[in-house]
Scaffold this active site. Structure first.
Site, PDB file in Angstrom:
ATOM      1  N   SER A 669       0.386   6.903   6.401  1.00  0.00           N
ATOM      2  CA  SER A 669      -0.563   5.994   5.779  1.00  0.00           C
ATOM      3  C   SER A 669      -1.999   6.430   6.099  1.00  0.00           C
ATOM      4  O   SER A 669      -2.417   7.509   5.707  1.00  0.00           O
ATOM      5  CB  SER A 669      -0.277   4.553   6.223  1.00  0.00           C
ATOM      6  OG  SER A 669      -0.950   3.631   5.418  1.00  0.00           O
ATOM      7  N   ASP A 742       6.291   2.989  -3.530  1.00  0.00           N
ATOM      8  CA  ASP A 742       5.341   2.487  -2.523  1.00  0.00           C
ATOM      9  C   ASP A 742       4.608   1.256  -3.058  1.00  0.00           C
ATOM     10  O   ASP A 742       3.957   1.311  -4.098  1.00  0.00           O
ATOM     11  CB  ASP A 742       4.333   3.587  -2.180  1.00  0.00           C
ATOM     12  CG  ASP A 742       3.513   3.278  -0.936  1.00  0.00           C
ATOM     13  OD1 ASP A 742       3.317   2.089  -0.623  1.00  0.00           O
ATOM     14  OD2 ASP A 742       3.059   4.228  -0.277  1.00  0.00           O
ATOM     15  N   HIS A 776       6.650   1.920   1.241  1.00  0.00           N
ATOM     16  CA  HIS A 776       5.640   2.548   2.106  1.00  0.00           C
ATOM     17  C   HIS A 776       6.267   3.083   3.386  1.00  0.00           C
ATOM     18  O   HIS A 776       5.889   4.130   3.896  1.00  0.00           O
ATOM     19  CB  HIS A 776       4.555   1.527   2.427  1.00  0.00           C
ATOM     20  CG  HIS A 776       3.342   2.113   3.083  1.00  0.00           C
ATOM     21  ND1 HIS A 776       2.567   3.086   2.484  1.00  0.00           N
ATOM     22  CD2 HIS A 776       2.762   1.883   4.288  1.00  0.00           C
ATOM     23  CE1 HIS A 776       1.566   3.421   3.277  1.00  0.00           C
ATOM     24  NE2 HIS A 776       1.667   2.708   4.383  1.00  0.00           N
TER      25      HIS A 776
END
Length: 805
Positions: A669, A742, A776
């Protein structure tokens, strides 16, 4: 040749020079052995502290489970077969035991059941649990006295949105969001669109974050109403013939809560018109109070679409509405005095109000309790004395304060300031109030038994320059002093999970060390009994060495990192290293240099963890990456500070045995964003791995992470921080991995796709792996195994086996 790898059983490898197929690959056997080790049970403690449940779960679902059908609506992902979450937890075993120790008695579960986590009744005599089936979600109740787990008939739960099930204060009935009767089938999509989708803005600034899974058309609107519409009801806990008492009419309910006396229900529902630009929690909403007999009592708040909230601002109107737990049926809430805009200069940002349900619900009048200079940041209630702890937060200084205040309007009564510090000054953290549950199910602060209730418990991580040492304190409101009741010892890591009695002599403790996995202990004074006997799932990793290291970057800022040296490492040997980090913004160098974490914790390796590299002969550095400066401008030197942090950490780690010439950098991330920036702006690393990152900040133009400025206010900063703009400068190989589904704000899958195209187009060495159906974070066992395979293969090729520069 270039490849975009879409991993799966039927996945296709896309190539300009060749065409083939990719299936899920497996990592080395040493990794598989750890990955598939038995999962230790979790603990669920009854509200009374008398019993606990050992909860056994599955850690990784299969790709078939992850690939189950879903509908994406207004920020939600719903399984259309079950009308619940697309990835509900899966409990495979439950065992009950006294908290004081003894035999754990297994609770038989029906074959092929898919139970979720248990929810205790306030009196601790039973617990509820949801069971997900292809036909819907069932509600089951286990009663300790009879040792029976039974399904409540005629109850089908809607778990798509809101809190699906909670106990009423009587501990016998439940407040349930049910599928409405006679709902019928889902709306059919139109054979052709009725017309274009039109959006319009009226000229007032309305910044929008990069939300995902939003409504797209009228059919989505109809589906959202279908799957999220619930009938709230009080359900008596009789298995065969449960009494079902509806509360109001079917609605899209995003919150509900019974009053402490059980006479009223606070309910929040969302209303039309819905938005194509915002998730459901910003839709128009109504907050109402209903009587327990199902009739409406009053409306507390009616809010329009929250589409004009400033960056880092709050909605206007009543928010954080809740019951005061120590009185039968009084509400407390907060309202902004600055239009929710943190940039406005005002003497007070928030006001706290209260109201009591009177005889005439149509004339509900509120009273202002107090005004807060800074933004409201939370509150906790004392069990007696009409008192509460209330917190505010100054975002400009990253500063928090805690006050003792009254929950009733007393003329001339001023809140008493208790704590006043930087929220990033972890060394000075006094701890957080320890809570307990009242018989109503509502939470209050645990006091220490003095008649006035002036002494209460605080627990905290106990950050120190040598690492965390958790503590439990008694705090005296009269003297403003703390007395330490418990302090983690040297050489181990232990913390208080639950305070079990008023005097604080009976505690539930969790203990671990570098060689011993976490286990739970019941402590009564000087006597102690072990409750769990979890074993080491990866004994080979205990041979790895772990230490906490501090150093300074060139400007004097202290940074720290945990250094793991691989099993069998000998002093003087130089080994390749993996540099793993996640940037964090700090307002001052004093707080940026504080040490977090502990070298005395057990190293648990799961999922796609970077620590699996220890099995392959790598050292692993887990590095603090402070970005220091005023909140408005800290990112002006983002790249420079990243490089300074990394350079200092690598130089220091070299003293302990890492090979400076063979270091790979990776992150997830915002850590992936960091990875690409370090490759673009330094020559410190041989290769990089970025998972689920965002690389072009013009695609998040209304702020990201802690950046407050919009793209139009700071275009140079957005441009400089975007690795996409510097793709031609990345000469080291970069592996990009991203979930194809995601849902995280800002990290659209297209971010990795565009970064791959930019690097390929400018001659870079790059590989893109897209994981079907993954979010994610990655869930499926097959996906996790493949990611570990990709990571190890990439660094083996470009880091471990790299020739000297």
């Amino acid at each position: 040749m270039f490849r975009i790898l879409i991993c799966g059983v039927f996945a296709v490898t896309i190539s300009v020079d060749a065409f083939g197929q990719e299936s899920y690959q497996k990592p080395p056997q040493a990794v598989i052995d750890i990955l598939d080790a038995p999962v230790p049970p979790g603990l669920s403690i009854s509200p009374t502290g008398e019993n606990l449940l050992l909860v056994q779960t599955t850690r990784y679902p299969s790709i078939e489970e992850v690939a189950a059908p879903m509908v994406k609506l207004a920020g939600l992902r719903i399984n259309p077969k079950t009308n619940g979450s697309v990835r509900p937890p899966r409990v495979t075993g439950l065992s009950l035991m006294p908290v004081t120790g003894g035999e754990a008695k297994a609770i038989p579960l029906p074959e092929k059941s898919k139970f979720g986590f248990p929810l205790w009744s306030p009196d601790g005599k039973r617990f509820a649990v949801l069971n997900t089936t292809d036909a819907g979600i069932e509600l089951w109740v286990y009663e300790l006295a009879s040792a029976k787990l039974e399904k409540l008939k005629r109850v089908t739960v809607n778990a798509a949105i809101g809190q699906a099930v909670q106990w009423m204060p009587d501990s016998r009935s439940l407040l349930v969001q049910m599928i409405p009767e006679f709902r019928g089938g889902p709306p059919e999509p139109p054979s052709a669109p009725a017309g274009p989708i039109v959006q319009e803005s009226g000229g007032k600034a309305a910044p929008v974050r990069t939300f995902q899974d939003l409504l797209k058309d009228p059919h989505d609107v109809a589906l959202f109403g279908y799957y999220c519409m619930s009938q709230l009801a009080i359900v008596d806990g009789e298995p065969d013939k449960p009494g079902i008492h509806p509360i109001g009419k079917p609605a899209i309910i995003i919150g509900s809560d019974p009053s402490p006396d059980g006479e009223f229900i606070l309910m929040t529902r969302v209303n039309k018109p819905f938005s194509y630009l915002h998730p459901y929690y910003l839709f128009p909403r109504t907050v109402e109070v209903f009587k327990a007999d199902g009739t409406k009592f009053t409306t507390v708040a009616d809010s329009p679409l929250q589409d004009k909230i400033p960056i880092e601002g709050v909605p206007t109107g009543p928010r954080a509405i809740r019951w005061i737990p120590t009185v039968p049926h009084s509400l407390i809430w907060v309202e902004a005095l600055d239009d929710g805009d943190p940039k406005k200069k005002v003497p007070h940002r928030d006001a706290v109000h209260t109201a009591t349900m009177g005889a005439n619900g149509q004339n509900l009048l509120s009273t202002t309790l107090l005004k807060l200079q800074h933004r409201f940041a939370g509150l906790d209630f004392f069990p007696n004395g009409n008192r509460m702890l209330i917190r505010d937060y100054d975002r400009d200084r990253k500063w928090g304060r805690t006050f003792l205040a009254s929950t009733t309007a007393i003329l001339g009564a001023e809140p008493k300031l208790l704590f006043d510090r930087s929220v990033q000054d972890y060394y000075a953290d006094p701890g957080s109030p320890v809570l307990r549950q009242l018989p109503s199910g509502h939470a209050v602060i645990r006091t220490a038994g003095d008649p006035a209730g002036d002494t209460f418990y605080l627990s905290g991580d106990g950050a120190t320059p040598k690492g965390d040492r958790p503590f439990l304190d008694k705090y005296d409101l009269q003297t403003n002093k703390s007395e330490r009741i418990f302090h983690c010892g040297e050489g181990v890591y232990e913390d208080v999970v639950r305070v079990l009695n008023v005097s604080g002599t009976k505690l539930l403790i969790r203990r671990e060390s570098p060689t011993e996995p976490p286990n739970y202990f019941y402590r009564d004074g000087m006597h102690e009994k072990q409750l769990t006997k979890n074993t080491d799932p990866a004994p080979e990793l205990r041979k790895a060495k772990k230490q906490l290291v501090t150093t300074k970057r060139a400007d004097g800022t202290v940074i720290s990192f945990t250094l793991h040296l691989p099993p069998g490492h000998k002093e003087g040997d130089k080994v390749p290293a993996v540099f793993y980090a996640y940037p964090v913004e700090f307002a001052s160098t004093d707080t940026a240099g504080q040490v977090l974490g502990s070298p005395h914790r057990f190293t648990t390796v799961t999922g796609v963890s970077h620590l699996f590299f220890l099995t392959q002969g790598y050292a692993v550095m887990e590095v603090s990456m402070p970005v220091v400066g005023p909140p408005e401008t800290a990112n002006d030197t983002f790249a420079e500070q990243l490089v300074a942090n990394a350079s200092a950490a690598i130089d220091k780690a070299a003293e302990f045995g890492i090979d400076k010439d063979r270091v790979g950098v990776m992150g997830h991330s915002y850590g992936a964003f960091m990875t690409a920036n370090l490759l673009a702006h330094s020559d410190l690393f041989r290769a990089g791995i970025g998972r689920s990152g965002a690389y072009n900040r013009t695609l998040t133009p209304f702020g990201f992470q802690n950046e407050r400025r919009t793209f139009w206010e700071a275009p140079q900063v957005y441009g400089k921080m975007s690795p996409f703009n510097h793709a031609d400068k990345i000469k080291e190989p970069l592996l990009l991995i991203h979930g194809a589904a995601d849902s995280n704000s800002g990290t659209f899958t297209v971010q990795s796709e565009r970064m791959f195209a930019a690097m390929r187009g400018t001659g870079g060495t790059v590989r893109l792996v897209l994981l079907p159906h993954e979010d994610h974070g990655y869930a499926a066992r097959e996906s996790i195994g493949h990611v570990l395979y990709e990571q190890i293969e990439w660094f083996n090729k470009y880091v471990k086996d790299a020739k000297k520069k």
